[in-house]
Design a protein around this motif. Structure first.
Motif, mmCIF file in Angstrom:
data_model
loop_
_atom_site.group_PDB
_atom_site.id
_atom_site.type_symbol
_atom_site.label_atom_id
_atom_site.label_comp_id
_atom_site.label_asym_id
_atom_site.label_seq_id
_atom_site.Cartn_x
_atom_site.Cartn_y
_atom_site.Cartn_z
ATOM 1 N N SER A 8 -12.631 84.640 -55.751
ATOM 2 C CA SER A 8 -13.788 84.282 -54.935
ATOM 3 C C SER A 8 -14.888 83.778 -55.857
ATOM 4 O O SER A 8 -14.939 84.140 -57.032
ATOM 5 N N ILE A 9 -15.734 82.917 -55.302
ATOM 6 C CA ILE A 9 -16.868 82.395 -56.060
ATOM 7 C C ILE A 9 -18.116 82.458 -55.183
ATOM 8 O O ILE A 9 -18.040 82.295 -53.968
ATOM 9 N N PRO A 10 -19.272 82.685 -55.791
ATOM 10 C CA PRO A 10 -20.513 82.656 -55.008
ATOM 11 C C PRO A 10 -20.920 81.210 -54.732
ATOM 12 O O PRO A 10 -20.681 80.317 -55.546
ATOM 13 N N LEU A 11 -21.534 80.996 -53.578
ATOM 14 C CA LEU A 11 -22.026 79.666 -53.209
ATOM 15 C C LEU A 11 -23.548 79.676 -53.181
ATOM 16 O O LEU A 11 -24.180 80.745 -53.163
ATOM 17 N N SER A 12 -24.153 78.508 -53.143
ATOM 18 C CA SER A 12 -25.613 78.397 -53.217
ATOM 19 C C SER A 12 -26.325 79.009 -52.010
ATOM 20 O O SER A 12 -27.489 79.359 -52.104
ATOM 21 N N GLY A 79 -14.172 87.598 -61.337
ATOM 22 C CA GLY A 79 -13.771 87.736 -62.733
ATOM 23 C C GLY A 79 -12.303 88.058 -62.900
ATOM 24 O O GLY A 79 -11.906 88.673 -63.885
ATOM 25 N N ALA A 80 -11.490 87.652 -61.946
ATOM 26 C CA ALA A 80 -10.048 87.928 -62.016
ATOM 27 C C ALA A 80 -9.442 87.239 -63.240
ATOM 28 O O ALA A 80 -10.004 86.278 -63.770
ATOM 29 N N ASN A 81 -8.300 87.753 -63.686
ATOM 30 C CA ASN A 81 -7.615 87.126 -64.805
ATOM 31 C C ASN A 81 -6.164 87.569 -64.847
ATOM 32 O O ASN A 81 -5.783 88.571 -64.240
ATOM 33 N N PHE A 82 -5.372 86.790 -65.558
ATOM 34 C CA PHE A 82 -3.961 87.091 -65.777
ATOM 35 C C PHE A 82 -3.736 87.310 -67.263
ATOM 36 O O PHE A 82 -4.405 86.701 -68.102
ATOM 37 N N PHE A 83 -2.768 88.151 -67.568
ATOM 38 C CA PHE A 83 -2.300 88.316 -68.936
ATOM 39 C C PHE A 83 -0.817 87.995 -68.920
ATOM 40 O O PHE A 83 -0.053 88.605 -68.168
ATOM 41 N N VAL A 84 -0.413 87.000 -69.705
ATOM 42 C CA VAL A 84 0.965 86.505 -69.714
ATOM 43 C C VAL A 84 1.535 86.664 -71.117
ATOM 44 O O VAL A 84 0.909 86.235 -72.096
ATOM 45 N N GLU A 85 2.712 87.279 -71.205
ATOM 46 C CA GLU A 85 3.429 87.347 -72.475
ATOM 47 C C GLU A 85 4.752 86.622 -72.322
ATOM 48 O O GLU A 85 5.389 86.703 -71.273
ATOM 49 N N TRP A 86 5.165 85.930 -73.367
ATOM 50 C CA TRP A 86 6.422 85.202 -73.347
ATOM 51 C C TRP A 86 7.046 85.277 -74.733
ATOM 52 O O TRP A 86 6.384 85.577 -75.719
#
Length: 121
Positions: A8-12, A79-86
């Motif tokens: 989600s993001i805040p709008l004006s 502030g979501a995020n992913f952590f990816v390992e390969w």
């Protein structure tokens, strides 16, 4: 790899726009597979929301593996995020990992992407 994302993001106008997120992991090597060993989704507070990989997922040469967070899933926040390992058994080209965000509400479209960053201790 660390991949910033936004559910989600805040709008004006002081409202919020919920967004869907498509995590795209692209094996850029034309001859060798890679193994995706971890894909975790975290919220704004850094709490694990979802662990996507119960085991190793193989991405063949030039293959793309995708994970999707629907627009109505607000669990990640702004502030979501992913952590990816390969990993790979031999030297390969580094994969491209991106988060593509999209939302549409009341005639407003918002879409953008973020690129994964290699993080090391």
């Amino acid at each position: 790899m660390y991949v910033p994302a936004y559910s989600s993001i805040p709008l004006s106008d002081n409202s919020r726009q919920n967004l869907s997120i498509l995590l795209s992991i692209r094996n850029t090597d034309p001859t060798t597979s890679i193994n995706i060993t971890r894909v975790d989704y975290y919220d704004t507070r850094g709490q694990l929301v979802r662990h996507f990989t119960p085991g190793i997922v193989e991405a063949g040469p030039m293959e793309t593996i995708e994970y999707f967070i629907p627009q109505n899933d607000e669990s990640g926040g702004s502030g979501a995020n992913f952590f990816v390992e390969w990993s790979a058994e031999t030297a390969v080209f580094q994969p491209v990992v991106e988060a593509l965000m999209y939302g549409k509400t009341a005639g407003r479209d918002h879409e953008f992407k973020s690129i994964g960053l290699v993080v090391k201790k």
